[in-house]
Write a protein that holds these residues in place. Sequence first.
Motif, PDB file in Angstrom:
ATOM      1  N   ALA A   1       0.834  -1.210   0.000  1.00  0.00           N
ATOM      2  CA  ALA A   1       0.000   0.000   0.000  1.00  0.00           C
ATOM      3  C   ALA A   1       0.864   1.252   0.000  1.00  0.00           C
ATOM      4  O   ALA A   1       2.078   1.190   0.265  1.00  0.00           O
ATOM      5  CB  ALA A   1      -0.903  -0.016   1.226  1.00  0.00           C
TER       6      ALA A   1
ATOM      7  N   CYS B   1      -8.159   7.831   5.036  1.00  0.00           N
ATOM      8  CA  CYS B   1      -7.353   7.667   6.257  1.00  0.00           C
ATOM      9  C   CYS B   1      -6.949   9.023   6.830  1.00  0.00           C
ATOM     10  O   CYS B   1      -7.067   9.257   8.044  1.00  0.00           O
ATOM     11  CB  CYS B   1      -6.100   6.846   5.950  1.00  0.00           C
ATOM     12  SG  CYS B   1      -6.448   5.122   5.563  1.00  0.00           S
ATOM     13  N   GLY B   2      -6.470   9.917   5.950  1.00  0.00           N
ATOM     14  CA  GLY B   2      -6.029  11.225   6.421  1.00  0.00           C
ATOM     15  C   GLY B   2      -7.178  12.058   6.969  1.00  0.00           C
ATOM     16  O   GLY B   2      -6.987  12.868   7.881  1.00  0.00           O
TER      17      GLY B   2
ATOM     18  N   ASP C   1      -7.511   0.713   9.257  1.00  0.00           N
ATOM     19  CA  ASP C   1      -8.124   0.837   7.927  1.00  0.00           C
ATOM     20  C   ASP C   1      -8.580  -0.539   7.442  1.00  0.00           C
ATOM     21  O   ASP C   1      -7.790  -1.486   7.433  1.00  0.00           O
ATOM     22  CB  ASP C   1      -7.077   1.423   6.959  1.00  0.00           C
ATOM     23  CG  ASP C   1      -7.622   1.645   5.556  1.00  0.00           C
ATOM     24  OD1 ASP C   1      -8.852   1.645   5.383  1.00  0.00           O
ATOM     25  OD2 ASP C   1      -6.801   1.821   4.633  1.00  0.00           O
TER      26      ASP C   1
ATOM     27  N   ASP D   1     -10.524  -2.302   4.097  1.00  0.00           N
ATOM     28  CA  ASP D   1     -11.029  -2.147   2.738  1.00  0.00           C
ATOM     29  C   ASP D   1     -11.777  -3.415   2.339  1.00  0.00           C
ATOM     30  O   ASP D   1     -11.392  -4.519   2.742  1.00  0.00           O
ATOM     31  CB  ASP D   1      -9.879  -1.978   1.737  1.00  0.00           C
ATOM     32  CG  ASP D   1      -9.250  -0.604   1.782  1.00  0.00           C
ATOM     33  OD1 ASP D   1      -9.324   0.043   2.833  1.00  0.00           O
ATOM     34  OD2 ASP D   1      -8.667  -0.205   0.764  1.00  0.00           O
TER      35      ASP D   1
HETATM   36  N1  SME Z   1      -7.772   4.266   0.610  1.00  0.00           N
HETATM   37  C1  SME Z   1      -7.019   4.888   1.663  1.00  0.00           C
HETATM   38  C2  SME Z   1      -5.541   4.661   1.513  1.00  0.00           C
HETATM   39  C3  SME Z   1      -5.028   3.475   2.220  1.00  0.00           C
HETATM   40  S1  SME Z   1      -5.347   2.023   1.432  1.00  0.00           S
HETATM   41  O1  SME Z   1      -6.791   1.822   1.291  1.00  0.00           O
HETATM   42  C4  SME Z   1      -4.660   0.736   2.198  1.00  0.00           C
HETATM   43  C5  SME Z   1      -7.339   6.364   1.725  1.00  0.00           C
HETATM   44  O2  SME Z   1      -8.029   6.904   0.868  1.00  0.00           O
HETATM   45  O3  SME Z   1      -6.880   7.007   2.661  1.00  0.00           O
END
Ligand code: SME
Length: 160
Positions: free
Chosen positions: A74, A85-86, A132, A134
């Motif tokens: 990732a 995530c952010g 996280d 998915d």
């Molecule tokens: N989709 C995430 C990024 C991390 S990966 O899914 C492992 C995001 O938009 O922050």
Amino acid sequence: MYQFAPDPDQPKPQLYESLARAAAAIVDGEPDPVANMANMAALVWQFVPRLNWAGFYRAIDDELVLGPFIGKPACIRIPFGSGVCGTAAALGTSQRVADVHAFPGHIACDAESRSELVVPVVRDGKVLAVIDLDSPEPARFDEEDAYGIERLALVAATAI
Ligand code: SME
């Protein structure tokens, strides 16, 4: 050897109760945060069906840095406020996204991902990490999933 026997057919509240108990047992007495995140990511993978990625990003300065996970390789660094995530890290709140393609700024790490759940791990008011999850299935996560992973985040907050 640790042996847990999750039943993926049990109702979600019981499934997540079992996950939280297993996590509390596996981190008990272990001070190493990497070992504890690795085992908790493995437990999520074992207990929660229909995922293609599960793991941790750690908050370091103003960005998230990839931590222990199960899934495809990732993206390593995510600024606070970017992606799902952010956003969870910046707001300190769980983000449950039914369709990742509709989320502004979503960061695609695995093209198979269709929905996502991100829960912050908070201690003393500070975001230490995010968990996280998915899924390749659209709208995979409901409120019970979010509540269940928030319970895991409470365990993680004592162990990382
Ligand atoms: N989709 C995430 C990024 C991390 S990966 O899914 C492992 C995001 O938009 O922050």
